[in-house]
Design a protein around this motif. Structure first.
Motif, PDB file in Angstrom:
ATOM      1  N   PRO A 156       8.016  -5.592  11.773  1.00 22.62           N
ATOM      2  CA  PRO A 156       8.991  -5.174  12.941  1.00 22.62           C
ATOM      3  C   PRO A 156      10.164  -5.806  12.615  1.00 22.62           C
ATOM      4  O   PRO A 156      10.196  -6.943  11.883  1.00 22.62           O
ATOM      5  CB  PRO A 156       8.486  -5.736  14.102  1.00 22.62           C
ATOM      6  N   VAL A 157      11.119  -5.148  12.553  1.00 23.52           N
ATOM      7  CA  VAL A 157      12.532  -5.600  12.037  1.00 23.52           C
ATOM      8  C   VAL A 157      13.214  -6.391  13.310  1.00 23.52           C
ATOM      9  O   VAL A 157      13.315  -5.834  14.638  1.00 23.52           O
ATOM     10  CB  VAL A 157      13.523  -4.339  11.821  1.00 23.52           C
ATOM     11  N   GLN A 158      13.480  -7.504  13.071  1.00 19.29           N
ATOM     12  CA  GLN A 158      14.020  -8.475  13.863  1.00 19.29           C
ATOM     13  C   GLN A 158      15.403  -9.102  13.300  1.00 19.29           C
ATOM     14  O   GLN A 158      15.492 -10.099  12.605  1.00 19.29           O
ATOM     15  CB  GLN A 158      13.132  -9.699  14.328  1.00 19.29           C
ATOM     16  N   PRO A 159      16.548  -8.563  13.568  1.00 24.73           N
ATOM     17  CA  PRO A 159      17.518  -8.750  13.280  1.00 24.73           C
ATOM     18  C   PRO A 159      18.132 -10.203  13.757  1.00 24.73           C
ATOM     19  O   PRO A 159      18.098 -10.534  14.943  1.00 24.73           O
ATOM     20  CB  PRO A 159      18.657  -7.706  13.542  1.00 24.73           C
ATOM     21  N   LEU A 160      18.490 -11.226  12.851  1.00 23.73           N
ATOM     22  CA  LEU A 160      19.057 -12.283  13.514  1.00 23.73           C
ATOM     23  C   LEU A 160      20.562 -12.674  13.039  1.00 23.73           C
ATOM     24  O   LEU A 160      20.774 -12.080  11.950  1.00 23.73           O
ATOM     25  CB  LEU A 160      18.166 -13.336  12.524  1.00 23.73           C
ATOM     26  N   SER A 161      20.997 -13.072  14.090  1.00 30.60           N
ATOM     27  CA  SER A 161      22.437 -13.361  13.865  1.00 30.60           C
ATOM     28  C   SER A 161      22.659 -14.546  13.063  1.00 30.60           C
ATOM     29  O   SER A 161      21.893 -15.145  12.707  1.00 30.60           O
ATOM     30  CB  SER A 161      23.109 -13.676  15.362  1.00 30.60           C
ATOM     31  N   TYR A 203       4.891   9.390  11.744  1.00 30.25           N
ATOM     32  CA  TYR A 203       3.806   8.430  11.995  1.00 30.25           C
ATOM     33  C   TYR A 203       3.977   7.299  10.872  1.00 30.25           C
ATOM     34  O   TYR A 203       3.684   6.111  11.328  1.00 30.25           O
ATOM     35  CB  TYR A 203       2.338   9.088  11.806  1.00 30.25           C
ATOM     36  N   VAL A 204       4.140   7.505   9.504  1.00 31.68           N
ATOM     37  CA  VAL A 204       4.220   6.718   8.847  1.00 31.68           C
ATOM     38  C   VAL A 204       5.472   5.722   9.047  1.00 31.68           C
ATOM     39  O   VAL A 204       5.290   4.402   9.051  1.00 31.68           O
ATOM     40  CB  VAL A 204       4.118   7.169   7.249  1.00 31.68           C
ATOM     41  N   ALA A 205       6.459   6.071   9.459  1.00 29.96           N
ATOM     42  CA  ALA A 205       7.591   5.473   9.848  1.00 29.96           C
ATOM     43  C   ALA A 205       7.340   4.293  10.878  1.00 29.96           C
ATOM     44  O   ALA A 205       7.644   3.173  10.988  1.00 29.96           O
ATOM     45  CB  ALA A 205       8.801   6.194  10.136  1.00 29.96           C
ATOM     46  N   LYS A 206       6.518   5.015  11.873  1.00 28.08           N
ATOM     47  CA  LYS A 206       6.272   4.217  13.071  1.00 28.08           C
ATOM     48  C   LYS A 206       5.557   3.079  12.604  1.00 28.08           C
ATOM     49  O   LYS A 206       5.398   2.141  13.038  1.00 28.08           O
ATOM     50  CB  LYS A 206       5.559   4.967  14.236  1.00 28.08           C
ATOM     51  N   GLN A 207       4.367   3.311  11.795  1.00 25.15           N
ATOM     52  CA  GLN A 207       3.281   2.411  11.193  1.00 25.15           C
ATOM     53  C   GLN A 207       3.924   1.317  10.519  1.00 25.15           C
ATOM     54  O   GLN A 207       3.727   0.017  10.729  1.00 25.15           O
ATOM     55  CB  GLN A 207       2.348   2.918  10.306  1.00 25.15           C
TER      56      GLN A 207
END
Length: 131
Positions: free
Chosen positions: A54-59, A44-48
């Motif tokens: 949110p991780v948004q990887p950018l090229s 639950y903590v990991a999802k929160q």
């Protein structure tokens, strides 16, 4: 038992040696088995954390484009103060270019007008301002 051990030694000697990638994959599988299973609270903590940040990887291309778009946007925006200062700079350059003699001659030409009342056209105003 001795036959079994002899057979195992014979099989190991016939087997090809493991490559670096194969050894890495074996180590990863062993490490995954040794990891404790996460509890419901840990899941639950990991999802929160992912919901909040949110991780948004950018090229590297996306980073480059975003950087240059921000620079262009900042360069394209002109504030009121910048506009005012640009006008003041133009006025100072125009006033510095006209000498006192030129101003005097222009005033004399205006006061010595042939007709007491003359309409000035837009073209005449433009030419006067250009001089």
């Amino acid at each position: 038992m001795a036959k079994y051990l002899a057979r195992q030694v014979q099989l190991q000697s016939q087997a090809e040696p493991l490559t670096g990638v194969a050894r890495y994959l074996v180590k990863q599988a062993i490490a995954a088995k040794q990891m404790p299973t996460p509890t419901g609270v840990a899941k639950y903590v990991a999802k929160q954390r992912l919901v909040v940040n949110p991780v948004q990887p950018l090229s590297s291309v996306a980073k480059y484009v975003a950087k240059h778009e921000a620079e262009e946007k900042a360069a394209g925006e002109v504030t009121g103060v910048a506009k005012y200062m640009a006008k003041q700079d133009v006025r100072q350059v125009e006033s510095a270019a006209v000498s006192g003699v030129a101003k005097y001659v222009a005033r004399q030409a205006l006061s010595d007008g042939e007709a007491p009342f003359a309409r000035t056209t837009g073209v005449e105003k433009y030419l006067r301002n250009q001089a």
